[in-house]
Design a protein around this motif. Structure first.
Motif, PDB file in Angstrom:
ATOM      1  N   TRP A   4      -4.391  24.054   0.253  1.00  0.00           N
ATOM      2  CA  TRP A   4      -5.071  23.161   1.215  1.00  0.00           C
ATOM      3  C   TRP A   4      -5.562  21.695   0.554  1.00  0.00           C
ATOM      4  CZ3 TRP A   4      -5.693  21.527   5.885  1.00  0.00           C
ATOM      5  CH2 TRP A   4      -6.982  20.837   6.210  1.00  0.00           C
ATOM      6  N   GLY A   5      -5.851  21.717  -0.850  1.00  0.00           N
ATOM      7  CA  GLY A   5      -6.193  20.334  -1.588  1.00  0.00           C
ATOM      8  C   GLY A   5      -4.920  19.622  -1.514  1.00  0.00           C
ATOM      9  N   LYS A   6      -3.978  20.108  -1.913  1.00  0.00           N
ATOM     10  CA  LYS A   6      -2.877  19.295  -1.937  1.00  0.00           C
ATOM     11  C   LYS A   6      -2.180  18.719  -0.863  1.00  0.00           C
ATOM     12  CE  LYS A   6       2.020  19.583  -3.897  1.00  0.00           C
ATOM     13  NZ  LYS A   6       2.906  19.343  -2.757  1.00  0.00           N
ATOM     14  N   HIS A   7      -2.489  19.656   0.314  1.00  0.00           N
ATOM     15  CA  HIS A   7      -2.247  18.935   1.582  1.00  0.00           C
ATOM     16  C   HIS A   7      -2.805  17.894   2.196  1.00  0.00           C
ATOM     17  CE1 HIS A   7      -0.851  19.258   5.936  1.00  0.00           C
ATOM     18  NE2 HIS A   7      -2.208  19.255   6.094  1.00  0.00           N
ATOM     19  N   GLN A   8      -4.292  18.036   1.867  1.00  0.00           N
ATOM     20  CA  GLN A   8      -5.078  16.804   2.284  1.00  0.00           C
ATOM     21  C   GLN A   8      -4.881  15.681   1.339  1.00  0.00           C
ATOM     22  OE1 GLN A   8      -8.883  18.886   1.179  1.00  0.00           O
ATOM     23  NE2 GLN A   8      -9.614  18.440   3.482  1.00  0.00           N
ATOM     24  N   TYR A   9      -4.399  15.686   0.085  1.00  0.00           N
ATOM     25  CA  TYR A   9      -3.966  14.654  -0.694  1.00  0.00           C
ATOM     26  C   TYR A   9      -2.837  13.998  -0.242  1.00  0.00           C
ATOM     27  CZ  TYR A   9      -2.449  12.081  -4.969  1.00  0.00           C
ATOM     28  OH  TYR A   9      -1.804  11.213  -5.698  1.00  0.00           O
ATOM     29  N   ASP A  10      -1.769  15.003   0.026  1.00  0.00           N
ATOM     30  CA  ASP A  10      -0.462  14.088   0.568  1.00  0.00           C
ATOM     31  C   ASP A  10      -0.748  13.365   2.085  1.00  0.00           C
ATOM     32  OD1 ASP A  10       0.934  15.304  -1.491  1.00  0.00           O
ATOM     33  OD2 ASP A  10       1.372  17.004  -0.392  1.00  0.00           O
ATOM     34  N   GLU A  11      -1.686  13.862   2.839  1.00  0.00           N
ATOM     35  CA  GLU A  11      -2.284  13.357   4.219  1.00  0.00           C
ATOM     36  C   GLU A  11      -2.672  11.856   3.875  1.00  0.00           C
ATOM     37  OE1 GLU A  11      -1.641  14.058   7.421  1.00  0.00           O
ATOM     38  OE2 GLU A  11      -0.359  15.452   6.644  1.00  0.00           O
ATOM     39  N   GLN A  12      -3.726  11.995   2.808  1.00  0.00           N
ATOM     40  CA  GLN A  12      -4.389  10.414   2.496  1.00  0.00           C
ATOM     41  C   GLN A  12      -3.266   9.600   2.028  1.00  0.00           C
ATOM     42  OE1 GLN A  12      -7.330  11.842  -0.201  1.00  0.00           O
ATOM     43  NE2 GLN A  12      -8.680  12.517   1.244  1.00  0.00           N
ATOM     44  N   LYS A  13      -2.417  10.112   1.144  1.00  0.00           N
ATOM     45  CA  LYS A  13      -1.260   9.303   0.669  1.00  0.00           C
ATOM     46  C   LYS A  13      -0.384   8.755   1.618  1.00  0.00           C
ATOM     47  CE  LYS A  13       1.024   9.393  -3.714  1.00  0.00           C
ATOM     48  NZ  LYS A  13       1.837  10.185  -4.808  1.00  0.00           N
ATOM     49  N   ARG A  14      -0.124   9.678   2.742  1.00  0.00           N
ATOM     50  CA  ARG A  14       0.838   9.065   3.801  1.00  0.00           C
ATOM     51  C   ARG A  14       0.250   8.027   4.673  1.00  0.00           C
ATOM     52  NH1 ARG A  14       1.602  14.373   5.471  1.00  0.00           N
ATOM     53  NH2 ARG A  14       2.847  15.285   3.798  1.00  0.00           N
ATOM     54  N   ALA A  15      -1.094   8.516   4.721  1.00  0.00           N
ATOM     55  CA  ALA A  15      -2.107   7.289   5.670  1.00  0.00           C
ATOM     56  C   ALA A  15      -2.260   6.085   5.008  1.00  0.00           C
ATOM     57  CB  ALA A  15      -3.402   8.089   5.982  1.00  0.00           C
ATOM     58  N   LYS A  16      -2.234   5.857   3.597  1.00  0.00           N
ATOM     59  CA  LYS A  16      -2.289   4.887   2.886  1.00  0.00           C
ATOM     60  C   LYS A  16      -1.089   3.895   2.876  1.00  0.00           C
ATOM     61  CE  LYS A  16      -3.620   3.085  -1.685  1.00  0.00           C
ATOM     62  NZ  LYS A  16      -3.979   3.510  -3.053  1.00  0.00           N
ATOM     63  N   GLU A  17      -0.012   4.736   2.827  1.00  0.00           N
ATOM     64  CA  GLU A  17       1.378   4.064   2.854  1.00  0.00           C
ATOM     65  C   GLU A  17       1.544   3.464   4.221  1.00  0.00           C
ATOM     66  OE1 GLU A  17       3.553   3.339   0.804  1.00  0.00           O
ATOM     67  OE2 GLU A  17       2.470   3.965  -0.840  1.00  0.00           O
ATOM     68  N   ALA A  18       1.167   4.103   5.179  1.00  0.00           N
ATOM     69  CA  ALA A  18       1.229   3.864   6.745  1.00  0.00           C
ATOM     70  C   ALA A  18       0.548   2.526   6.792  1.00  0.00           C
ATOM     71  CB  ALA A  18       0.744   4.498   7.754  1.00  0.00           C
ATOM     72  N   ARG A  19      -0.727   2.452   6.437  1.00  0.00           N
ATOM     73  CA  ARG A  19      -1.604   1.013   6.427  1.00  0.00           C
ATOM     74  C   ARG A  19      -1.049   0.005   5.503  1.00  0.00           C
ATOM     75  NH1 ARG A  19      -5.783   4.880   5.680  1.00  0.00           N
ATOM     76  NH2 ARG A  19      -6.098   4.256   3.567  1.00  0.00           N
ATOM     77  N   LYS A  20      -0.214   0.379   4.497  1.00  0.00           N
ATOM     78  CA  LYS A  20       0.504  -0.700   3.752  1.00  0.00           C
ATOM     79  C   LYS A  20       1.551  -1.380   4.396  1.00  0.00           C
ATOM     80  CE  LYS A  20       0.248   0.396  -0.636  1.00  0.00           C
ATOM     81  NZ  LYS A  20       0.926   0.892  -2.211  1.00  0.00           N
ATOM     82  N   ARG A  21       2.437  -0.492   4.938  1.00  0.00           N
ATOM     83  CA  ARG A  21       3.545  -0.996   5.769  1.00  0.00           C
ATOM     84  C   ARG A  21       3.009  -1.591   7.131  1.00  0.00           C
ATOM     85  NH1 ARG A  21       5.718   3.973   6.468  1.00  0.00           N
ATOM     86  NH2 ARG A  21       5.342   4.962   4.497  1.00  0.00           N
ATOM     87  N   GLN A  22       1.956  -1.443   7.555  1.00  0.00           N
ATOM     88  CA  GLN A  22       1.587  -2.178   8.825  1.00  0.00           C
ATOM     89  C   GLN A  22       1.402  -3.735   8.611  1.00  0.00           C
ATOM     90  OE1 GLN A  22      -2.031  -0.087  10.062  1.00  0.00           O
ATOM     91  NE2 GLN A  22      -2.521  -1.884  11.417  1.00  0.00           N
TER      92      GLN A  22
END
Length: 188
Positions: A81-99
């Protein structure tokens, strides 16, 4: 207690309830039995009692996570669960960066704008376009100016011809929209 304080405390308690329903339940928080279990590799293990699902997750050193709480029976997956949350946060950060956020700057004219003022506003629009921003050119009418909308159209024509080396006309209103005419310019 004042009326405003009562309203804000009610709002806070409602907000907590909403947040609690949004949170994903894990391990001991899952109380409904039986559950449809999915392994860490993604294989369906079938419908099992919640205790057996928790034991399977503990043996693997992972967490039991409720992925579809509204399904009957609820779907639970064995995962870190911790790794899953970390990956989700990372994906969201990348999406904001590419926006890519498009800035729109507005330059306002009047039908009777004098030549010097016209040049100053035109230079501002030119500067915005060189920075890669869109420019919204607005011609505003007041009072008797409403009778002569062709004067505003002439102003928009002058702006578009003066900036045709830098910009393309995206949209343009030839007739009045309320008390104004609008033209959108995008950098080439």
């Amino acid at each position: 207690m004042t009326r405003g304080a009562a309203c804000s405390s009610t709002f806070r308690s409602n907000r907590r309830r909403i947040i609690a329903t949004i949170r994903t339940r894990t391990n001991e928080q899952i109380r409904i039995s039986p559950v449809r279990l999915i392994s860490a590799e993604g294989e369906q293990l079938g419908v099992v009692p919640i205790e057996l699902a928790r034991d399977n997750a503990r043996e693997l050193g992972l967490d039991l996570v409720e992925v579809a709480p509204n399904a009957r029976p609820p779907v639970c997956r064995i995962m870190d669960w911790g790794k899953h949350q970390y990956d989700e946060q990372k994906r969201a950060k990348e999406a904001r960066k590419r926006q890519h956020v498009v800035d729109v700057k507005e330059v306002k004219f009047r039908p009777a704008t004098d030549e010097h003022d016209f040049q100053v506003k035109l230079n501002n629009a030119r500067r915005f376009l060189e920075k890669g921003k869109k420019v919204k050119v607005t011609v505003r009418y007041r009072g008797r100016e409403m009778r002569r909308p062709e004067l505003g159209s002439q102003v928009l024509d002058q702006v578009s011809t003066a900036l045709d080396d830098l910009a393309n006309v995206e949209t343009r209103s030839n007739n009045l929209e309320g008390r104004q005419q609008i033209m959108m310019l995008a950098p080439q």
